[in-house]
Design an enzyme around this catalytic site. Structure first.
Site, mmCIF file in Angstrom:
data_model
loop_
_atom_site.group_PDB
_atom_site.id
_atom_site.type_symbol
_atom_site.label_atom_id
_atom_site.label_comp_id
_atom_site.label_asym_id
_atom_site.label_seq_id
_atom_site.Cartn_x
_atom_site.Cartn_y
_atom_site.Cartn_z
ATOM 1 N N ARG A 1 94.000 52.361 44.570
ATOM 2 C CA ARG A 1 93.634 51.357 43.983
ATOM 3 C C ARG A 1 94.810 50.609 43.395
ATOM 4 O O ARG A 1 95.042 49.142 43.521
ATOM 5 C CB ARG A 1 92.608 51.580 42.959
ATOM 6 C CG ARG A 1 92.339 50.320 41.926
ATOM 7 C CD ARG A 1 91.071 50.510 40.968
ATOM 8 N NE ARG A 1 90.745 51.759 40.785
ATOM 9 C CZ ARG A 1 91.193 52.536 39.721
ATOM 10 N NH1 ARG A 1 92.024 52.218 38.899
ATOM 11 N NH2 ARG A 1 90.666 53.814 39.355
ATOM 12 N N TYR B 1 85.001 24.825 46.503
ATOM 13 C CA TYR B 1 84.198 25.889 47.051
ATOM 14 C C TYR B 1 82.961 26.320 46.017
ATOM 15 O O TYR B 1 83.163 26.483 45.123
ATOM 16 C CB TYR B 1 84.999 27.004 47.515
ATOM 17 C CG TYR B 1 84.190 28.137 48.037
ATOM 18 C CD1 TYR B 1 83.854 28.257 49.317
ATOM 19 C CD2 TYR B 1 84.062 29.427 47.299
ATOM 20 C CE1 TYR B 1 83.265 28.830 50.144
ATOM 21 C CE2 TYR B 1 83.314 30.386 48.032
ATOM 22 C CZ TYR B 1 82.859 30.162 49.239
ATOM 23 O OH TYR B 1 82.196 31.222 49.974
ATOM 24 N N LYS C 1 89.488 32.983 55.765
ATOM 25 C CA LYS C 1 89.560 31.984 56.727
ATOM 26 C C LYS C 1 90.881 31.744 57.540
ATOM 27 O O LYS C 1 90.864 32.919 58.535
ATOM 28 C CB LYS C 1 89.182 30.838 55.595
ATOM 29 C CG LYS C 1 88.247 30.989 54.701
ATOM 30 C CD LYS C 1 87.099 31.102 54.913
ATOM 31 C CE LYS C 1 85.883 31.522 54.075
ATOM 32 N NZ LYS C 1 85.783 30.700 52.539
#
Ligand SMILES: *Cc1c(COP(=O)(O)O)cnc(C)c1O
Length: 383
Positions: free
Chosen positions: A51, A103, A200
């Protein structure tokens, strides 16, 4: 930057990576592990628990940092997780200014989650720097903008926004998902950090959800690393490896997206079945001059107005190469109706006020042969 700093394409292929020291493998391995052996208590090779850090993730963070001209990168499990991590570096009572045409998921995160936790938000049309200035409060500590915006391609003057932020000891953070560092380098224009949905263009192959924050600010990166460790929204090594594979071709893909995007925008603008085309690369775009000043290309995102939900619907049903789907930035062409899809969570009145009508269609132009794409659109556009 050093005189002999490698150019963009060379950085895209090599930055952050070297042959694996144990085997010589040319490609960074997928370090599929949650933990790392220690030789003695606290004696280790810089990795303790995945992590906190993982070598595949470290390579990706360094790679994209080099592309944005940043010292540091921090990878997250999604674009909204990256944005959330930045916003949570601020505290209850602090004020955040956010672009009003960002967005839909960013808008939802701020309005419906973080404002409940005591952060105070103003949503502002950031096309006019004076509107940002007017929204500033004593407690303003962060300004988040997106440029160009989704789906209306509004442009914000990054340098002007940075100046306003820095006069108030606030950070300017730019969501650079649409332009990518290949066409726009916000840090060079004064921004304190860049965020990406690597889902993206950075990944570019529509097979990963991920996010990144890039910065040269020590306080920001320390906070972000602490956030990776403490809140844990980190990407797995396989996803990091996929994005790292994607960024190797970012420059080549963006050139192709831009070439196709320009051709299609011009073709659509000349067709009288289309009422309006939104693309910052068109001279008819009201902010074309500003866009040319702060961007070196415009990519493959554009929107068109067809006048009604029925016509938009008929168009989306009729395309064969452009696939009806959310998301963007992959090698394949996609088509969507923002009002019903990506911006479905934004209240209707707000949507219409923003100009996101029921007849607005968004294209993510891929890298297929542009003649095929134009034939597809020509066949599908309703009379
Ligand atoms: C998709 C997107 C996001 C959110 O990213 P996810 O990876 O989907 O969480 C944020 N900003 C922009 C501009 C986006 O297109």
């Amino acid at each position: 930057m050093a005189d002999n700093e490698p150019r963009f394409g060379t950085r895209a292929v090599h930055a952050g990576q070297q042959p694996d020291p144990t085997t010589g493998a040319i490609m960074t391995p997928i370090y599929q592990t949650s933990t790392y052996a220690q030789e003695g208590i606290g004696v280790h090779k810089g990795f303790e628990y995945a992590r906190v850090s993982n070598p595949t993730r470290t390579a990706l963070e360094a790679n994209v940092a080099a592309l944005e001209g940043a010292e540091y990168g921090a990878a997250f499990s999604s674009g909204v997780a990256a944005i959330e991590a930045v916003a949570k570096l601020r505290s209850a009572g602090d004020h955040i200014i956010c672009g009003s045409n960002v967005y839909g998921g960013t808008d939802r995160l701020f309005r419906q989650v973080l404002s409940r936790l005591g952060l105070d938000f103003s949503f502002v049309d950031t096309r006019e720097p004076q509107a940002i200035e007017a929204a500033i409060k004593e407690e303003t500590r962060l300004i988040l903008i997106e440029t160009p915006t989704n789906p209306l391609m509004h442009i914000t003057d990054i340098a002007a926004a940075a100046e306003i932020a820095h006069a108030r000891d606030a950070w300017l953070v730019v969501d650079n998902t649409f332009a990518t560092p290949y066409f726009q380098r916000p840090l060079a224009l004064g921004a304190d950090a860049v965020v990406h949905s690597s889902t993206k263009y950075l990944n570019g192959h529509s097979d990963v959800v991920g996010g990144l924050v890039l910065t040269s600010n020590d306080e920001l990166i320390e906070g972000l690393r602490f956030m990776q460790k403490s809140a844990g929204a980190v990407p797995g090594p396989m996803d990091c490896w996929l994005v790292l594979r994607g960024t190797k071709t970012l420059h080549v893909r963006m050139q192709a997206h831009d070439r196709n995007g320009r051709r299609i925008a011009e073709w659509l603008e000349a067709d009288d079945r289309v009422q309006q085309v939104f693309f910052a690369g068109l001279p008819s775009h009201p902010q074309h001059e500003l866009a040319k000043r702060q961007m070196s290309g415009f990519g493959g995102m554009l929107s068109l107005e067809l006048g009604s939900r029925e016509r938009a619907d008929a168009f989306c049903r009729a395309t064969r190469i452009f696939t009806l789907a959310e998301s963007l930035g992959g090698v394949e062409s996609l088509i969507s109706v923002p009002a019903a899809m990506t911006h479905g969570a934004v209240p209707k009145e707000l949507r219409e006020e923003m100009g996101i009508t029921e007849g607005l269609v968004r294209l993510s132009v891929g890298i297929e042969d542009v003649e095929d794409l134009i034939e597809d659109l020509d066949r599908a556009l309703p009379r």
